[in-house]
Design a protein around this motif. Structure first.
Motif, PDB file in Angstrom:
ATOM      1  N   GLN A  93      -8.265  -1.547  -5.527  1.00 25.56           N
ATOM      2  CA  GLN A  93      -6.828  -1.697  -5.299  1.00 25.56           C
ATOM      3  C   GLN A  93      -6.558  -2.336  -3.938  1.00 25.56           C
ATOM      4  O   GLN A  93      -5.741  -3.261  -3.821  1.00 25.56           O
ATOM      5  CB  GLN A  93      -6.125  -0.329  -5.388  1.00 25.56           C
ATOM      6  N   THR A 136      -7.423  -6.055  -3.771  1.00 28.69           N
ATOM      7  CA  THR A 136      -6.386  -6.903  -4.362  1.00 28.69           C
ATOM      8  C   THR A 136      -5.278  -7.196  -3.361  1.00 28.69           C
ATOM      9  O   THR A 136      -4.767  -8.317  -3.289  1.00 28.69           O
ATOM     10  CB  THR A 136      -5.800  -6.219  -5.606  1.00 28.69           C
ATOM     11  N   ASN A 178       2.343   1.961  -3.344  1.00 25.73           N
ATOM     12  CA  ASN A 178       1.291   2.416  -4.251  1.00 25.73           C
ATOM     13  C   ASN A 178       0.941   3.878  -3.991  1.00 25.73           C
ATOM     14  O   ASN A 178       0.834   4.688  -4.931  1.00 25.73           O
ATOM     15  CB  ASN A 178       0.057   1.526  -4.065  1.00 25.73           C
ATOM     16  N   TYR A 181      -3.883   6.073 -16.538  1.00 27.40           N
ATOM     17  CA  TYR A 181      -3.768   5.763 -15.106  1.00 27.40           C
ATOM     18  C   TYR A 181      -5.148   5.365 -14.581  1.00 27.40           C
ATOM     19  O   TYR A 181      -5.880   6.175 -14.011  1.00 27.40           O
ATOM     20  CB  TYR A 181      -3.219   6.971 -14.342  1.00 27.40           C
ATOM     21  N   VAL A 187       0.835  -1.199   0.000  1.00 29.97           N
ATOM     22  CA  VAL A 187       0.000   0.000   0.000  1.00 29.97           C
ATOM     23  C   VAL A 187       0.873   1.253   0.000  1.00 29.97           C
ATOM     24  O   VAL A 187       0.617   2.210  -0.735  1.00 29.97           O
ATOM     25  CB  VAL A 187      -0.948  -0.007   1.223  1.00 29.97           C
ATOM     26  N   ARG A 224       1.182   7.799  -5.924  1.00 30.95           N
ATOM     27  CA  ARG A 224       0.108   8.786  -6.049  1.00 30.95           C
ATOM     28  C   ARG A 224       0.613  10.177  -5.647  1.00 30.95           C
ATOM     29  O   ARG A 224       0.244  11.182  -6.261  1.00 30.95           O
ATOM     30  CB  ARG A 224      -1.079   8.402  -5.153  1.00 30.95           C
ATOM     31  N   VAL A 260      -6.086   3.708 -12.112  1.00 29.79           N
ATOM     32  CA  VAL A 260      -6.300   3.571 -10.666  1.00 29.79           C
ATOM     33  C   VAL A 260      -7.012   4.791 -10.088  1.00 29.79           C
ATOM     34  O   VAL A 260      -7.371   4.788  -8.894  1.00 29.79           O
ATOM     35  CB  VAL A 260      -4.968   3.365  -9.912  1.00 29.79           C
ATOM     36  N   PHE A 300      -7.696   8.546  -5.797  1.00 26.46           N
ATOM     37  CA  PHE A 300      -7.298   7.164  -5.990  1.00 26.46           C
ATOM     38  C   PHE A 300      -8.482   6.252  -5.691  1.00 26.46           C
ATOM     39  O   PHE A 300      -9.096   6.332  -4.625  1.00 26.46           O
ATOM     40  CB  PHE A 300      -6.129   6.856  -5.049  1.00 26.46           C
ATOM     41  N   ASN A 301      -8.813   5.386  -6.657  1.00 25.36           N
ATOM     42  CA  ASN A 301      -9.942   4.471  -6.510  1.00 25.36           C
ATOM     43  C   ASN A 301      -9.567   3.354  -5.530  1.00 25.36           C
ATOM     44  O   ASN A 301      -9.022   2.320  -5.912  1.00 25.36           O
ATOM     45  CB  ASN A 301     -10.319   3.885  -7.880  1.00 25.36           C
ATOM     46  N   TRP A 302      -9.862   3.558  -4.266  1.00 23.94           N
ATOM     47  CA  TRP A 302      -9.317   2.740  -3.193  1.00 23.94           C
ATOM     48  C   TRP A 302      -9.809   1.298  -3.191  1.00 23.94           C
ATOM     49  O   TRP A 302      -9.017   0.363  -3.088  1.00 23.94           O
ATOM     50  CB  TRP A 302      -9.643   3.393  -1.850  1.00 23.94           C
TER      51      TRP A 302
END
Length: 340
Positions: free
Chosen positions: A250, A253, A111, A154, A108, A115, A156, A245-247
């Motif tokens: 992500q 996963t 990632n 992008y 995390v 961002r 995400v 950010f599309n939490w």
């Protein structure tokens, strides 16, 4: 291959069987002792004729006493050995789960570090700078087009917003999906205020994870950076760029990608929690943004503990990554004992 928890259970079972067998030997030995005592009594009654038998009976008694001593020592040693093996195996299992929890939060961190880099980089894009520097319909349209191109690459992100210094959203990357430009004002948002007051282009602001009504209630991690005059590092702030950010996909996963066996997954829950111990991702999709985990943090960085006899909780605090310090989030794994 059996995991440490299964080996612990097997060790307990072996210990139980061995202890039971030692107990059976003790029972037989007690009966032998009683027989020897009875034989001594009868030999005494027989007088001289029973003397030879008395010698044998007395020896049986001595042997029986020795067997009793050996079984007592064996039982004590088996208990100590079994307890030591179980303790070591449980410590190994706790360390393994702690390492897996740390791996989750490190993924995390890496990632979200990206961002924070994205938002600072894109805030220098000429189309975005011109949008707030000139503030014309044409510049807004071009900025929106440019943001859309970025979003196509992008995936995400849910959306990107260009915001003027009054907090008005003047351009977005997905105007057809989220009708936000020209309608929303974020002047009171802490992330907007922090970004607008930042001293240089090296700085950024981050918000706690939240559901955002303007993005159809999606859970987002928000990052913002000042848009500066001329795109210069020390240029005067002209506005703010915010990226969302599309939490959920992500994070899902990450918590569902932990390397566990099929059997382990039946009794394991992998979680991400924020600094307030609020669940922000869960492998069972339960409690997200609603549940507060009663996490007991003895060591601030990482550790494991048992809230009850059948549960093991392992956790690891965000270590940060590069210039991203993290937000006090934790990776957490909750494991139930097999058969519970």
């Amino acid at each position: 291959m059996a995991d440490a928890n299964e080996i612990v259970d097997l060790t307990r079972e072996v210990h139980r069987i061995a202890k039971g067998n030692v107990s059976d030997i003790n029972d037989i030995n007690r009966e032998t002792t009683f027989l020897a005592i009875n034989a001594l009594i009868e030999s005494a009654r027989a007088g001289d004729a029973g003397r030879g038998f008395a010698v044998v009976a007395n020896q049986v008694k001595v042997v029986s006493q020795r067997i009793g001593q050996l079984t007592t020592e064996l039982g004590r040693e088996l208990t100590a050995l079994g307890d030591r093996m179980i303790t070591q195996l449980e410590q190994q299992e706790a360390q393994r789960l702690t390492d897996l929890a740390l791996n989750m939060i490190e993924i995390v961190d890496r990632n979200l570090y990206e961002r924070s880099c994205d938002v600072r980089w894109w805030a220098t894009d000429s189309a975005i700078v011109d949008c707030v520097a000139h503030d014309t319909r044409e510049h807004r349209a071009f900025a929106s087009e440019r943001l859309g191109v970025i979003l196509d690459s992008y995936t995400v992100y849910l959306d990107l917003w260009v915001i003027d210094m009054e907090g008005n959203v003047v351009a977005t990357g997905r105007p057809g999906q989220f009708a936000t430009a020209g309608q929303a004002n974020v002047a009171d948002e802490p992330w907007f205020k922090a970004a607008a007051k930042s001293a240089s282009g090296a700085e950024y602001a981050a918000a706690e994870l939240a559901s955002m009504a303007a993005l159809n209630g999606a859970a987002v991690a928000t990052y913002a950076a000042a848009i500066r005059e001329g795109g210069a590092n020390r240029g005067r702030p002209l506005g703010v760029l915010a990226v969302f950010f599309n939490w959920t996909p992500q994070a899902s996963t990450v918590v569902k990608g932990v390397r566990l066996s099929v059997e382990e997954w039946t009794r394991t829950r992998c979680l991400l929690v924020d600094a307030r111990k609020r669940v922000i991702a869960s492998s069972d999709d339960k409690g997200v943004l609603q549940e507060v985990l009663p996490l007991k943090v003895s060591d601030p960085k990482a550790g494991a503990y048992r809230p009850d006899a059948d549960t093991l909780v392992a956790y690891a605090l965000t270590p940060g990554y590069e210039t991203y310090e993290g937000m006090g989030w934790y990776g957490v794994i909750v494991r139930k004992r097999a058969g519970r």
